[in-house]
Design an enzyme around this catalytic site. Structure first.
Site, PDB file in Angstrom:
ATOM      1  N   HIS A  26       0.972  15.988 -10.704  1.00  0.00           N
ATOM      2  CA  HIS A  26      -0.231  16.195  -9.866  1.00  0.00           C
ATOM      3  C   HIS A  26      -1.029  14.896  -9.719  1.00  0.00           C
ATOM      4  O   HIS A  26      -2.241  14.936  -9.494  1.00  0.00           O
ATOM      5  CB  HIS A  26      -1.131  17.285 -10.451  1.00  0.00           C
ATOM      6  CG  HIS A  26      -0.395  18.518 -10.871  1.00  0.00           C
ATOM      7  ND1 HIS A  26      -0.142  19.575 -10.024  1.00  0.00           N
ATOM      8  CD2 HIS A  26       0.187  18.846 -12.053  1.00  0.00           C
ATOM      9  CE1 HIS A  26       0.541  20.513 -10.666  1.00  0.00           C
ATOM     10  NE2 HIS A  26       0.770  20.089 -11.901  1.00  0.00           N
ATOM     11  N   SER A  35      -4.257 -10.252   6.004  1.00  0.00           N
ATOM     12  CA  SER A  35      -5.087  -9.643   7.030  1.00  0.00           C
ATOM     13  C   SER A  35      -5.683 -10.756   7.868  1.00  0.00           C
ATOM     14  O   SER A  35      -5.980 -11.831   7.357  1.00  0.00           O
ATOM     15  CB  SER A  35      -6.203  -8.831   6.375  1.00  0.00           C
ATOM     16  OG  SER A  35      -7.296  -8.709   7.265  1.00  0.00           O
ATOM     17  N   LYS A  54      -6.765 -10.244   1.341  1.00  0.00           N
ATOM     18  CA  LYS A  54      -5.784  -9.164   1.393  1.00  0.00           C
ATOM     19  C   LYS A  54      -4.333  -9.615   1.269  1.00  0.00           C
ATOM     20  O   LYS A  54      -3.922 -10.621   1.813  1.00  0.00           O
ATOM     21  CB  LYS A  54      -5.912  -8.412   2.726  1.00  0.00           C
ATOM     22  CG  LYS A  54      -7.217  -7.677   2.855  1.00  0.00           C
ATOM     23  CD  LYS A  54      -7.198  -6.360   2.146  1.00  0.00           C
ATOM     24  CE  LYS A  54      -6.576  -5.311   3.059  1.00  0.00           C
ATOM     25  NZ  LYS A  54      -6.608  -4.004   2.440  1.00  0.00           N
TER      26      LYS A  54
END
Ligand code: ARG
Length: 465
Positions: A164, A285, A291
């Site tokens: 989960h 980016s 990034k």
């Protein structure tokens, strides 16, 4: 030859027709701009057919020699980019046959004896796909090997195992990677299995009913390396279940790739920080200078949709087709080609990317420590001291609740504190509560203990060669 004659020539059925096709219809019905990719299989199939026609006395040795010579020239023309593919000639089959006839005359016109484009195209696609399946098998082996290498280096590396997406129990990072090796091994197994059903010869089925010529189908099958000859002409020219089955296996393989991609992306995010991918698999980016984005796994996850779509396309294509051949089947090629291309690129790039993963064991271990990942171990410990499992589960739940309240891990409670939950708890509990103790304890077949991971690595190595 005037353009007019060429047009006539291009239309094997033209005497019946009183008007030419419009350009739009020509473009709509033609497949040459994508099915020319089958040229090698088409020539291979034609040569096997011609050789058999001669052996059966249906064409002369001279005709056969002319066909062979013509096909050799066409092969070199295509290989060197000199071959002129013509939309007017609709598809790969008619383009090659027309060129052959231009080159060798009547012998070229005899090639199609006892054959139809319907059994010809079914043969070509099978031959082509068989070769691609073999290449995919090799690429799958390479990917598995790369993952096995990383797994071996990380047989001892502790990773929080999730259910989960909540921390569940510690697992070895190597064990986690080997889960994917199992999936890819089954994918490879599926390819080997479906290859048998690809590898059957349709030639001899002609348009739909078979042919009145005494063809030796077994001989053609042997020449082309087919394991069997199709047993029903209607089925052989019309069904594409072998292609659907391949695409289904491909979709499943991509789903496995996609799950791995999702994990790589998560692991590389700042919130996890478990791994780094080599820069050559990432992009930056244009606006945010900090990034580094995991574009390759993201794209692979995206391309999975495309391959699943091809499966849907092909299976829908077949639905509702009456026997036997229908032109619908021409639509089988682009999805098949794209599936193969996508798979080949993806497998190649993933093998390389896997080899270049940087593992950050401290971050993994830190995360594993956060989620009370050894709570089950404490329950198992109490069971070994004689408590029924359900009672042990309840006792540990209380301990975890208190530890959460105190903001500490179970292993950070004192022995006295732990004894308060059950007097049977002794000093040896601390080994049990450690991540490594938890890992080592799962030393049974299929478990995550490093010893098991190493045994699995050895098994995979032996299997993969
Ligand atoms: N280009 C066709 C295909 O891909 C070849 C078979 C055409 N047969 C026919 N009867 N029109 O299926």
């Amino acid at each position: 030859m005037s353009t007019n004659q060429l047009d006539k020539k291009s239309q094997a059925w033209s005497a019946l027709f009183s008007e030419p096709m419009s350009d739009l219809v020509k473009r709509y019905t033609a497949s040459v701009f994508f099915d020319k990719r089958l040229w090698r299989a088409d020539i291979q199939g034609s040569l096997a057919h011609a050789e058999m026609l001669n052996a059966q006395g249906l064409i002369s040795a001279d005709d056969l020699a002319s066909i062979q010579k013509g096909m050799a020239q066409i092969t070199s023309e295509i290989e060197t980019g000199q071959f002129e593919w013509k939309l007017d000639l609709e598809d790969v089959h008619l383009n090659i046959e027309a060129r052959l006839t231009t080159l060798v005359g009547d012998a070229g016109k005899r090639l199609h004896t006892g054959r139809s484009r319907n059994d010809q195209v079914a043969t070509d696609v099978r031959l082509w796909l068989r070769g691609e399946v073999d290449e995919l098998g090799v690429l799958l082996t390479e990917l598995q090997k790369a993952l096995v290498d990383v797994a071996e280096q990380n047989a001892d590396t502790i990773l929080p195992g999730f259910t989960h997406l909540q921390v569940a129990q510690p697992v070895a990072f190597g064990h986690h990677l080997l889960a994917y090796v199992e999936m890819f091994a089954r994918d490879a197994e599926r390819l080997v299995d479906l290859r048998k059903r690809i590898n059957r010869l349709p030639l001899g089925s002609a348009a739909l009913a078979g042919t009145s010529y005494p063809l030796d189908r077994e001989r053609v099958a042997r020449t082309l390396g087919f394991e069997a000859v199709s047993q029903n002409s209607l089925d052989a020219v019309s069904d594409r279940d072998f292609a659907i089955e391949f695409t289904a296996a491909a979709a499943l393989l991509m789903v496995h790739i996609s799950r791995l991609s999702e994990e790589l992306i998560l692991w590389m995010s700042q919130s996890f920080g478990f791994i780094d991918l080599a820069d050559r698999f990432c992009t930056g980016s244009s606006i945010m200078p900090q990034k580094k984005n995991p574009d390759v796994p993201e794209l692979a996850r995206g391309k999975t949709g495309r391959v699943v779509g091809h499966l849907m396309g092909l299976i829908t294509l077949m639905k509702g087709q009456p026997l036997a051949y229908n032109k619908d089947n021409q639509e089988d090629k682009e999805p098949l080609f794209d599936t193969v291309d996508t798979l080949k690129d993806t497998l190649r790039i993933f093998a390389e990317m896997a080899a270049g993963i940087t593992v950050k064991p401290e971050a993994m271990e830190r995360a594993a420590k956060k989620g009370y990942a050894t709570a089950t171990d404490l329950a198992d410990y109490l069971v070994k001291k004689g408590l029924p499992f359900r009672d042990a589960h309840e006792v540990v739940a209380h301990a975890v609740k208190d530890a959460i309240g105190a903001g500490v891990d179970l292993s950070e409670l004192s022995l006295d504190q732990l004894k308060a939950y059950n007097p049977a708890i002794e000093q040896d509990v601390f080994e049990v509560l450690s991540l490594r103790g938890s890992l080592n304890a799962r030393n049974l077949l299929g478990g995550t203990a490093p010893a098991q991971v190493r045994a699995q690595v050895a098994r995979h190595r032996a299997r993969l060669g």
